[in-house]
Design a protein around this motif. Structure first.
Motif, PDB file in Angstrom:
ATOM      1  N   VAL A   1       0.295   4.387  -0.911  1.00 58.29           N
ATOM      2  CA  VAL A   1      -0.294   5.627  -0.394  1.00 58.29           C
ATOM      3  C   VAL A   1      -0.181   5.681   1.131  1.00 58.29           C
ATOM      4  O   VAL A   1       0.206   6.693   1.709  1.00 58.29           O
ATOM      5  CB  VAL A   1      -1.771   5.734  -0.835  1.00 58.29           C
TER       6      VAL A   1
ATOM      7  N   CYS B   1       0.029  14.928  -1.647  1.00 59.04           N
ATOM      8  CA  CYS B   1       1.085  14.402  -0.778  1.00 59.04           C
ATOM      9  C   CYS B   1       2.431  15.072  -1.062  1.00 59.04           C
ATOM     10  O   CYS B   1       3.257  15.219  -0.159  1.00 59.04           O
ATOM     11  CB  CYS B   1       1.189  12.890  -0.951  1.00 59.04           C
TER      12      CYS B   1
ATOM     13  N   LEU C   1       3.990   8.256  -7.561  1.00 59.92           N
ATOM     14  CA  LEU C   1       2.535   8.123  -7.682  1.00 59.92           C
ATOM     15  C   LEU C   1       1.885   9.334  -8.346  1.00 59.92           C
ATOM     16  O   LEU C   1       0.685   9.306  -8.618  1.00 59.92           O
ATOM     17  CB  LEU C   1       1.922   7.937  -6.282  1.00 59.92           C
TER      18      LEU C   1
ATOM     19  N   ASP D   1       1.190  12.109  -6.930  1.00 51.54           N
ATOM     20  CA  ASP D   1       0.180  12.547  -5.956  1.00 51.54           C
ATOM     21  C   ASP D   1       0.506  13.981  -5.533  1.00 51.54           C
ATOM     22  O   ASP D   1       1.401  14.220  -4.709  1.00 51.54           O
ATOM     23  CB  ASP D   1       0.188  11.611  -4.743  1.00 51.54           C
TER      24      ASP D   1
ATOM     25  N   ALA E   1       5.796   9.992  -3.531  1.00 53.46           N
ATOM     26  CA  ALA E   1       4.766  10.925  -4.016  1.00 53.46           C
ATOM     27  C   ALA E   1       4.987  11.269  -5.488  1.00 53.46           C
ATOM     28  O   ALA E   1       4.040  11.348  -6.275  1.00 53.46           O
ATOM     29  CB  ALA E   1       4.772  12.193  -3.166  1.00 53.46           C
TER      30      ALA E   1
ATOM     31  N   ASP F   1       0.863  -1.183   0.000  1.00 51.89           N
ATOM     32  CA  ASP F   1       0.000   0.000   0.000  1.00 51.89           C
ATOM     33  C   ASP F   1       0.902   1.237   0.000  1.00 51.89           C
ATOM     34  O   ASP F   1       1.317   1.740   1.044  1.00 51.89           O
ATOM     35  CB  ASP F   1      -0.903  -0.017   1.244  1.00 51.89           C
TER      36      ASP F   1
ATOM     37  N   GLN G   1       2.060   8.355   3.511  1.00 56.23           N
ATOM     38  CA  GLN G   1       1.537   9.152   4.618  1.00 56.23           C
ATOM     39  C   GLN G   1       2.268   8.862   5.926  1.00 56.23           C
ATOM     40  O   GLN G   1       2.560   9.765   6.705  1.00 56.23           O
ATOM     41  CB  GLN G   1       0.046   8.886   4.779  1.00 56.23           C
TER      42      GLN G   1
END
Length: 594
Positions: free
Chosen positions: A161, A202, A197, A199, A194, A159, A165
């Protein structure tokens, strides 16, 4: 032989009929049980969806009530999956409200259940919640252990993500505990994930955390580079909250570099964004509460109309029944006794039904009144926040004007000292902004810092004295934030500043029973002279501030009772001449939560 054969054929036919009857009965029972299970599951999902919706809209008290009701149902049904999820959510809500021990108990139960269910997503959330609770108590070592355990679970479940975090959580925890190099390593790993991904949210969070870390290391110039990247991404993605936070961090970096004008500009941008965000949130929340209130009123009207309709139908039926009984009595004298008994039974039954409906209607009305009172309390709460937010820009503007004057006079040392004091005061006020009540000792400390800033603006200053005659530990009690500041500001600007020499300002705290009293006394020119200055155009306009303060006191009186009061006394000397003003503010003693 024929009789035997006939008997045998009849027996053979009866056995299949018996079998078909019981098979059909079992099928119907199974269908009823299956249908009941489907209905219960649908209701269960609807309850969870409603609780999650309340949590996402930050209506945490209502969400907590829903989750606790679902938890009791899940315990009765032995539903482990729902037990794990509701324990987790109840723990997270208690953690947000500052109830660390309760939050820890619920989250530990959720961890055990999630491990039994092999639910890695829920397990990560619970461990992260336990880390957040430890962060609230400043136990950074224990918080990091929980975050690291959650990160191991996230990596085993691939995972990315969650891993991203948690790397940010660990980096921030290391920064707070002073392990700056270790924090940089975790944050750079998070930035790499980040970017992998793509993202944006983030990436902004990670770059912002890296900027904070670099400021803590004294690398302000390198921090500005990170924060510039974060600001560009935040503006591109519309992250207004992130943009405001980054401006505050940039102000710290410029202050560390000694570029005071740039630090001042960044603080101005931060406050403009912060005020717009707070206003938008309060407006949306008040609109939502108003909508809920209108919907509840319509529902109550429908319930009342339905009850009145049913009551009218019952009365009509009773009237028809009485008319019918009279006709039968006239036509059939012989059936008088039976008809009378039947009539009495119907009258009793209708009366019983009407009483039951009246009781239910009264109960519904009581519940609606309670709900209306709760909605009014929430509206008063958000109106109080809105009034407090209106005071803050005026207060910040007064403080910044003194700093700006020092900058314009090229007095860098004075400007730096005042900006540092102002920064500490603003940080304290920002910490208090999300709370309806703050410790009395913290509020008094903020007022000391504010008076110090105000005194520095004038060349001859004034004498400030604070006396605690309450005889109690003020750190154990709470009060609304920014309650004293407008009155102290009025005393300084409209009472002391027009006076020449010998200015004095005092704050005396005493206690009378369960009431805490604050006396703000100045030896200024008095209210009458201040009003004359205002009429002649030589005084500043403060009618808006007085009106906001009066509205706020009215709201606080509605929230905390009649012991909330605000009285102004004009002081006179032995010759009857004005010699100052005393403002007396009373509040009930509100103890700190356990």
């Amino acid at each position: 032989m024929k009789r035997t054969t006939a008997s045998g054929r009849g027996s053979t036919f009866a056995q299949p009929m018996h079998h078909l009857f019981y098979t059909s009965l079992r099928s119907q029972l199974f269908f009823v049980v299956f249908l009941s299970a489907l209905v219960c599951r649908a209701q269960h999902r609807a309850d969870l969806a409603a609780a999650d919706s309340l949590y996402q809209r930050e209506r945490f008290a209502e969400a907590l009530s829903h989750y606790q009701r679902i938890l009791r149902t899940a315990e009765a049904q032995g539903d482990s999956s729902t037990l794990a999820y509701t324990n987790c959510m109840i723990g997270v809500i208690h953690g947000r409200s500052g109830s660390g021990s309760l939050a820890t108990n619920y989250l530990r139960n959720a961890v055990l259940l999630a491990k039994d269910l092999h639910d890695t997503t829920l397990l990560i959330r619970c461990l992260k919640g336990l880390g957040n609770v430890q962060e609230m108590t400043a136990d950074h070592v224990q918080a990091r252990l929980f975050y690291q355990e959650a990160m191991l679970v996230a990596r085993s479940a691939h995972d990315k993500v969650a891993e991203l975090q948690l790397l940010n959580n660990i980096g921030v925890t290391c920064t707070k505990s002073g392990e700056l190099e270790m924090a940089v390593g975790h944050l750079r790993n998070a930035l790499a994930i980040a970017q992998q991904l793509n993202d944006s949210i983030c990436m902004v969070m990670t770059l912002s955390n890296l900027g904070n870390n670099l400021v803590a290391q004294g690398k302000a110039r390198e921090s500005l580079g990170m924060l510039d990247r974060a600001l560009g991404i935040a503006r591109a993605t519309g992250g207004v909250d992130d943009e405001a936070t980054i401006h505050s961090q940039r102000a710290d970096a410029y202050h560390q570099l000694g570029e005071l004008q740039s630090a001042y500009d960044e603080m101005q941008r931060f406050h403009a964004l912060d005020d717009s965000i707070a206003s938008a949130r309060n407006t949306a929340r008040m609109a939502e509460l108003e909508t809920d209130h209108q919907l509840e009123l319509k529902r109550m009207q429908l319930v009342q109309a339905q009850a009145e309709s049913e009551k009218g139908a019952l009365k009509l039926e009773a009237e028809l029944a009485r008319t019918g009984r009279q006709r039968w009595i006239i036509a059939l004298i012989g059936l008088l006794a039976t008809t009378a008994l039947v009539g009495l039974y119907h009258v009793w039954r209708r009366a019983h039904t009407i009483r039951k409906l009246n009781t239910e209607l009264a109960s519904n009305l009581d519940e609606n009144e309670q709900l209306r009172a709760m909605i009014k309390q929430d509206l008063d709460h958000y109106r109080s926040i809105a009034l407090r937010k209106q005071l803050n820009p005026h207060f910040v503007s007064n403080c910044l004007s003194g700093i700006q004057g020092a900058i314009l006079h090229d007095d860098k040392r004075t400007a730096s000292l005042r900006l540092a004091r102002f920064s500490r005061l603003i940080r304290r006020l920002l910490d208090q902004a999300e709370h309806d009540l703050v410790p009395v000792a913290d509020e008094l400390g903020s007022m000391d810092m504010y008076v110090e800033l105000e005194a520095a603006r004038f060349h001859d200053g004034f004498q400030w004295e604070r006396q605690d005659q309450s005889g109690c530990d003020l750190a154990r009690y709470r009060m609304p934030p920014m309650l004293l500041q407008p009155h102290i500001e009025n005393a300084i600007h409209h009472g002391l500043i027009p006076r020449t020499g010998g200015r004095k300002l005092s704050l005396v705290i005493d206690r009378s029973g369960d009431v805490l009293r604050f006396n703000i006394t100045d030896n200024g020119i008095g209210r009458a002279a201040a009003g004359s200055r205002k009429a002649n155009g030589t005084g500043t306009h403060y009618a808006l501030g007085e009106r906001i303060t009066a509205q706020r006191m009215d709201l606080l009186r509605g929230m905390y009772g009649p012991s909330v009061s605000h009285t102004v006394h004009d002081l006179r000397d032995a010759n009857g001449e004005p010699c100052g003003t005393r403002v007396e503010i009373t509040m009930p003693l509100i103890p700190m939560e356990a």
